[in-house]
Design a protein around this motif. Sequence first.
Motif, mmCIF file in Angstrom:
data_model
loop_
_atom_site.group_PDB
_atom_site.id
_atom_site.type_symbol
_atom_site.label_atom_id
_atom_site.label_comp_id
_atom_site.label_asym_id
_atom_site.label_seq_id
_atom_site.Cartn_x
_atom_site.Cartn_y
_atom_site.Cartn_z
ATOM 1 N N LYS A 1 33.007 -42.013 4.151
ATOM 2 C CA LYS A 1 32.179 -40.840 3.870
ATOM 3 C C LYS A 1 31.737 -40.200 5.181
ATOM 4 O O LYS A 1 31.787 -39.000 5.359
ATOM 5 C CB LYS A 1 30.945 -41.261 3.066
ATOM 6 C CG LYS A 1 31.082 -40.987 1.584
ATOM 7 C CD LYS A 1 29.848 -41.431 0.849
ATOM 8 C CE LYS A 1 29.912 -42.901 0.509
ATOM 9 N NZ LYS A 1 28.636 -43.471 0.133
ATOM 10 N N LEU B 1 32.343 -36.456 6.710
ATOM 11 C CA LEU B 1 31.248 -35.573 7.089
ATOM 12 C C LEU B 1 31.413 -35.128 8.532
ATOM 13 O O LEU B 1 31.219 -33.960 8.867
ATOM 14 C CB LEU B 1 29.917 -36.297 6.921
ATOM 15 C CG LEU B 1 29.294 -36.089 5.546
ATOM 16 C CD1 LEU B 1 28.049 -36.921 5.392
ATOM 17 C CD2 LEU B 1 28.968 -34.607 5.352
ATOM 18 N N LEU C 1 33.982 -32.552 8.788
ATOM 19 C CA LEU C 1 33.500 -31.285 8.257
ATOM 20 C C LEU C 1 32.549 -30.618 9.230
ATOM 21 O O LEU C 1 32.652 -29.425 9.500
ATOM 22 C CB LEU C 1 32.803 -31.516 6.914
ATOM 23 C CG LEU C 1 33.751 -31.907 5.778
ATOM 24 C CD1 LEU C 1 32.976 -32.223 4.524
ATOM 25 C CD2 LEU C 1 34.723 -30.787 5.505
ATOM 26 N N VAL D 1 32.445 -26.918 11.302
ATOM 27 C CA VAL D 1 31.331 -25.977 11.319
ATOM 28 C C VAL D 1 31.145 -25.451 12.728
ATOM 29 O O VAL D 1 31.020 -24.258 12.969
ATOM 30 C CB VAL D 1 30.020 -26.646 10.832
ATOM 31 C CG1 VAL D 1 28.866 -25.675 10.935
ATOM 32 C CG2 VAL D 1 30.179 -27.136 9.417
ATOM 33 N N TYR E 1 33.827 -23.177 14.038
ATOM 34 C CA TYR E 1 33.759 -21.913 13.327
ATOM 35 C C TYR E 1 32.738 -20.993 13.976
ATOM 36 O O TYR E 1 32.981 -19.820 14.193
ATOM 37 C CB TYR E 1 33.388 -22.169 11.868
ATOM 38 C CG TYR E 1 33.312 -20.915 11.041
ATOM 39 C CD1 TYR E 1 34.480 -20.241 10.703
ATOM 40 C CD2 TYR E 1 32.084 -20.405 10.629
ATOM 41 C CE1 TYR E 1 34.431 -19.091 9.949
ATOM 42 C CE2 TYR E 1 32.029 -19.253 9.880
ATOM 43 C CZ TYR E 1 33.207 -18.598 9.536
ATOM 44 O OH TYR E 1 33.152 -17.465 8.792
ATOM 45 N N SER E 2 31.572 -21.532 14.346
ATOM 46 C CA SER E 2 30.536 -20.673 14.900
ATOM 47 C C SER E 2 30.983 -20.094 16.238
ATOM 48 O O SER E 2 30.583 -19.006 16.619
ATOM 49 C CB SER E 2 29.222 -21.446 15.043
ATOM 50 O OG SER E 2 29.461 -22.656 15.698
ATOM 51 N N GLN F 1 33.272 -17.066 15.633
ATOM 52 C CA GLN F 1 32.504 -15.911 15.198
ATOM 53 C C GLN F 1 32.129 -14.959 16.336
ATOM 54 O O GLN F 1 31.962 -13.782 16.129
ATOM 55 C CB GLN F 1 31.199 -16.398 14.531
ATOM 56 C CG GLN F 1 31.386 -16.737 13.086
ATOM 57 C CD GLN F 1 31.704 -15.516 12.278
ATOM 58 O OE1 GLN F 1 30.849 -14.668 12.078
ATOM 59 N NE2 GLN F 1 32.929 -15.380 11.829
ATOM 60 N N VAL G 1 30.924 -17.426 -3.943
ATOM 61 C CA VAL G 1 30.650 -16.840 -2.629
ATOM 62 C C VAL G 1 31.946 -16.846 -1.843
ATOM 63 O O VAL G 1 32.843 -17.644 -2.110
ATOM 64 C CB VAL G 1 29.560 -17.623 -1.844
ATOM 65 C CG1 VAL G 1 28.210 -17.531 -2.506
ATOM 66 C CG2 VAL G 1 29.956 -19.072 -1.655
ATOM 67 N N LEU H 1 34.616 -19.829 -1.072
ATOM 68 C CA LEU H 1 34.334 -21.081 -1.778
ATOM 69 C C LEU H 1 34.865 -20.999 -3.210
ATOM 70 O O LEU H 1 34.450 -20.146 -3.986
ATOM 71 C CB LEU H 1 32.826 -21.355 -1.797
ATOM 72 C CG LEU H 1 32.392 -22.570 -2.634
ATOM 73 C CD1 LEU H 1 32.882 -23.861 -2.010
ATOM 74 C CD2 LEU H 1 30.880 -22.611 -2.792
ATOM 75 N N ALA I 1 36.183 -28.444 -5.651
ATOM 76 C CA ALA I 1 35.605 -27.459 -4.745
ATOM 77 C C ALA I 1 36.553 -27.303 -3.575
ATOM 78 O O ALA I 1 37.121 -28.284 -3.090
ATOM 79 C CB ALA I 1 34.239 -27.931 -4.245
ATOM 80 N N TYR J 1 36.826 -25.093 0.147
ATOM 81 C CA TYR J 1 36.190 -24.150 1.059
ATOM 82 C C TYR J 1 37.168 -23.790 2.163
ATOM 83 O O TYR J 1 37.700 -24.658 2.854
ATOM 84 C CB TYR J 1 34.915 -24.748 1.664
ATOM 85 C CG TYR J 1 34.109 -23.671 2.347
ATOM 86 C CD1 TYR J 1 33.284 -22.838 1.609
ATOM 87 C CD2 TYR J 1 34.239 -23.445 3.713
ATOM 88 C CE1 TYR J 1 32.594 -21.798 2.215
ATOM 89 C CE2 TYR J 1 33.557 -22.418 4.326
ATOM 90 C CZ TYR J 1 32.736 -21.598 3.579
ATOM 91 O OH TYR J 1 32.061 -20.562 4.169
ATOM 92 N N VAL K 1 39.102 -27.159 3.256
ATOM 93 C CA VAL K 1 38.871 -28.520 2.757
ATOM 94 C C VAL K 1 38.787 -28.439 1.243
ATOM 95 O O VAL K 1 38.341 -27.435 0.683
ATOM 96 C CB VAL K 1 37.575 -29.146 3.325
ATOM 97 C CG1 VAL K 1 37.756 -29.526 4.770
ATOM 98 C CG2 VAL K 1 36.385 -28.220 3.135
#
Lengths: 129, 299
Positions: B3, B7, B10, B14, B17-18, B21, B89, B92, B109, B111, B128
């Motif tokens: 797990k 995480l 993932l 994040v 990705y920022s 941007q 959204v 997603l 799900a 994304y 993912v």
Amino acid sequence: MKIIKLLMAVVVIALLFSNCEYNFIVPVEVPPIDPGDTTKVSFSEEIIPIFNDGNYCTSCHAGNIPPDLTPDNAYAEINNAKYINKETPEESLIYTYPHPDTDTHQRKKYNSAQAAKILRWIEQGAMNN
Amino acid sequence: MKKSILLLLLTGFVCSYSFAQEEETESYPVTVFESNYLVDDQTTMVFDKKTLGYAIQHKFGTMNNGISDLWGIYGAGRDIRLGLEYVPVKNLQLGIGITKTKMYTDLSAKYRIFQQTDDNSVPVSLAVYGVLAIDGRSDDSFESGTVIPGKSDTIPQAISFTNRWSYFSQVMVSRKFTEWLSVQVGGSYTHYNMVKMDENHDLWGAHALAKVKISPQSSITFNYNQPLKIEAISEQPTMPDYKPSMAIGWQIATYTHAFQIYISNAPSMVPQENMMYNTRSFDKDGIAIGFTITRLWNF
């Protein structure tokens, strides 16, 4: 804002995976068969109940979907080369199709004890006893 | 442990990705795949926000009986899945589906973390995907109908609701290389909460998809799913026989519709089932004809 949504997605996915368990299914005990044991499996007393008890198979196989496995018709219906292979009993369709280890017939399967009993009955000549 | 790896992966995405941007350039996203399904796998594609997708998937019987049952079409059908996907959204996708095999209900799900752009400032699309499937068969389908939490335990417990759960999580990267060639690769982790005594709970996998465009609307499609036999995580003295699955298909896609017909040896449409329980090879006894039809509605 985007980051918040992304974090939300991460949380959703993480939640989906937060419940890992490591269980094992307990198999039904298959009584070991002593090679010298010649007791015959009785069709009417041991095989019919597999098909019929609690409508295990007969909830579907009662006429419309072949084979008809109701007590009155089952023997006549399966006692033929399509369902029973007396030369190589392990290849009989009535044994293999709902066998727990095959991927045919997902609707309902024998448990291992039921499968063993069917096989033994065919090995003994698939008699209407 | 697993797990936390997930995480970590993932959160890694994040951060990258920022960064992406911050560059403000005039670039447009590239459509790597026209449909969110390719054969029976998911692609990195997520449709527009507030769009509902409906999928009908079917697999016929195996083709080995030849003309006598019209290559499986008249034969005992192997699997059917009905699915709904919605994009609440941007990027997603949430989904729900029902499948004949094991009477699975699946919740999913997906994304899309970023999407390939035409100026190559983002060279690939990355997504993912997670599926939770619930085995809906009656208790008497599981041998004695009881489970033990570990092999050495002696007190069997009745099957509970969460015992029936299984998970499939996947990271996928795709790229449209040329006008006609799109490729996706992925890695996955499958977990079943309850298995037979001689099976494993966990399985890692590698995945590849490809789409070769042959006309504005039609493409030839391929997929390949390889379960990885990793001794270190095996709970069994002998590794269960995991078989890879593959497919070759033909896709016709418009904006709201995609029709795909294919030949595949995968038994089902639920990814964890295909990874863990495929017993068929890609040969004349193992392959079956299947199709996937999707329809989209915008709101």
